[in-house]
Design an enzyme around this catalytic site. Sequence first.
Site, PDB file in Angstrom:
ATOM      1  N   SER A 168       0.847  -1.171  -0.115  1.00  0.00           N
ATOM      2  CA  SER A 168      -0.080  -0.019  -0.010  1.00  0.00           C
ATOM      3  C   SER A 168       0.804   1.035   0.004  1.00  0.00           C
ATOM      4  O   SER A 168       1.561   1.470  -0.970  1.00  0.00           O
ATOM      5  CB  SER A 168      -1.007  -0.233   1.212  1.00  0.00           C
ATOM      6  OG  SER A 168      -2.013   0.900   1.175  1.00  0.00           O
ATOM      7  N   HIS A 374      -8.011  -5.583   1.323  1.00  0.00           N
ATOM      8  CA  HIS A 374      -6.855  -4.600   1.195  1.00  0.00           C
ATOM      9  C   HIS A 374      -6.127  -5.149   2.580  1.00  0.00           C
ATOM     10  O   HIS A 374      -4.955  -5.610   2.170  1.00  0.00           O
ATOM     11  CB  HIS A 374      -7.218  -3.167   1.518  1.00  0.00           C
ATOM     12  CG  HIS A 374      -5.949  -2.373   1.319  1.00  0.00           C
ATOM     13  ND1 HIS A 374      -5.240  -2.329   0.043  1.00  0.00           N
ATOM     14  CD2 HIS A 374      -5.293  -1.576   2.118  1.00  0.00           C
ATOM     15  CE1 HIS A 374      -4.193  -1.552   0.083  1.00  0.00           C
ATOM     16  NE2 HIS A 374      -4.360  -0.724   1.441  1.00  0.00           N
TER      17      HIS A 374
END
Length: 398
Positions: A168, A374
């Site tokens: 990320s 995620h």
Amino acid sequence: MEFGCVIIINSVLLLLVSYSDNHEIKIKDYSDLVSDIYLDSMQLISKSKYPVEKHFVTTEDGYVLTLFRIPGQGPPVLLVHGIGDSSDSWLVLGPSKSLAYRLADDHFDVWLFNSRGNKYSKKHINKISQKKYWDFSFEEMGSKDLPATIDYILSKTSQSKLSYVGFSQGTTIFFVLCSMRPSYNEKIKQAILLAPVATINNIQSPLIPFYANIYDKLTFLAEAGINEVFPSNVFVSTYHAKVCNLRSPLRFFCGLEYYLNFGLKELERLPDARLPIISSHIPAGGSAKTFLHFLQGYVLKSFRRYNYGVKKNKEVYNSSTPPVYNLSAVSAPVTLVVSESDWISTIKDAKLIQNNLKNVVRNIVINTTLDFTHLEFVYGERVNSVINDPILKFMKSL
Ligand SMILES: *[C@@H]1O[C@H](CO)[C@@H](O)[C@H](O)[C@H]1NC(C)=O
Ligand SMILES: *[C@@H]1O[C@H](CO)[C@@H](O)[C@H](O)[C@H]1NC(C)=O
Ligand SMILES: *[C@@H]1O[C@H](CO)[C@@H](O)[C@H](O)[C@H]1NC(C)=O
């Protein structure tokens, strides 16, 4: 941006938790885990009986960063955490699942990064004001923290290149590094970019449009002196440890928080027993400017340097708009790993990255049928089969 949402929801939930505490809803059975909840990276690694070292790196602008290392005979690999997170993220699932240990088991020399401003990297060599200290975004992490860290590791290990694994924001700052300081492309043997984030035009978290709408107010608050956001503190950690506990009657709230922020539909996707430990280790702190910089990407629909407004942009950049980060300058070999079910790093946005990068050697797309969200890239129950095993296989083949 992810943990900002967590904080707002937290304020409400903290009240609920204190209510439940006063009203004798007993939260049982997390005492056995309490030990791990408050351990730092160094202690987590020692407890798992791996060798561990702590190193300090000073950046060119005086920030002191803490690096943890699980020393190994093999080639060096640097693991770079996401926003509001820390080196803990690569450890909290324990030796059977967390990537740091899995790499160490395969004899890699494992180094764990901590960006400026997180709980491990809060020092500065000079006495500077809080306002000045917190005046950084992800740009400085990429253009200053990473170069200092990479040079430190290469010098300690007498190597000319290292492998990079980022998650990320850990990918965002990699793009910043390789575009702003292109000579660092040569120092990267291979970059594995998990849930890559540059432009976030297609981000699906429902709270981002909300923040974008109040962008001006947030900027105002930041300028008025709110420097640090999502700090790590015992209060929030204890709260998370409680509501995310397997037997907690409040576990619904833990689930709600992860759903709203990350689209995680079933809490079972994060390992049950470790969830209090995971959730108590995040957030680990960050700057308001980092959060605003990501939000600007959403508002301006492009991956640019920090937008100060026309007047200051002219002073800082000699241009009324901030320059874009030049993804074409990223020439290091890159593996992208993207999930069709990720709300933050979406397939559409990853496509833009892929089209601009010079040297994508592999592009792994995790099929929507897995519904892989995620946080699961680092914290997921299925992290071994979906992420770690393929990565290890690939890295060992180099
Ligand atoms: C600023 O930009 C202008 C026009 O783009 C250019 O002519 C000038 O040389 C630049 N100044 C500096 C200091 O780079
Ligand atoms: C971006 O980087 C590429 C590769 O180094 C270069 O050819 C190109 O001119 C750069 N673009 C801009 C706008 O600086
Ligand atoms: C995802 O996997 C399913 C089942 O294996 C397959 O039918 C489908 O075509 C795949 N989707 C994509 C976009 O590859």
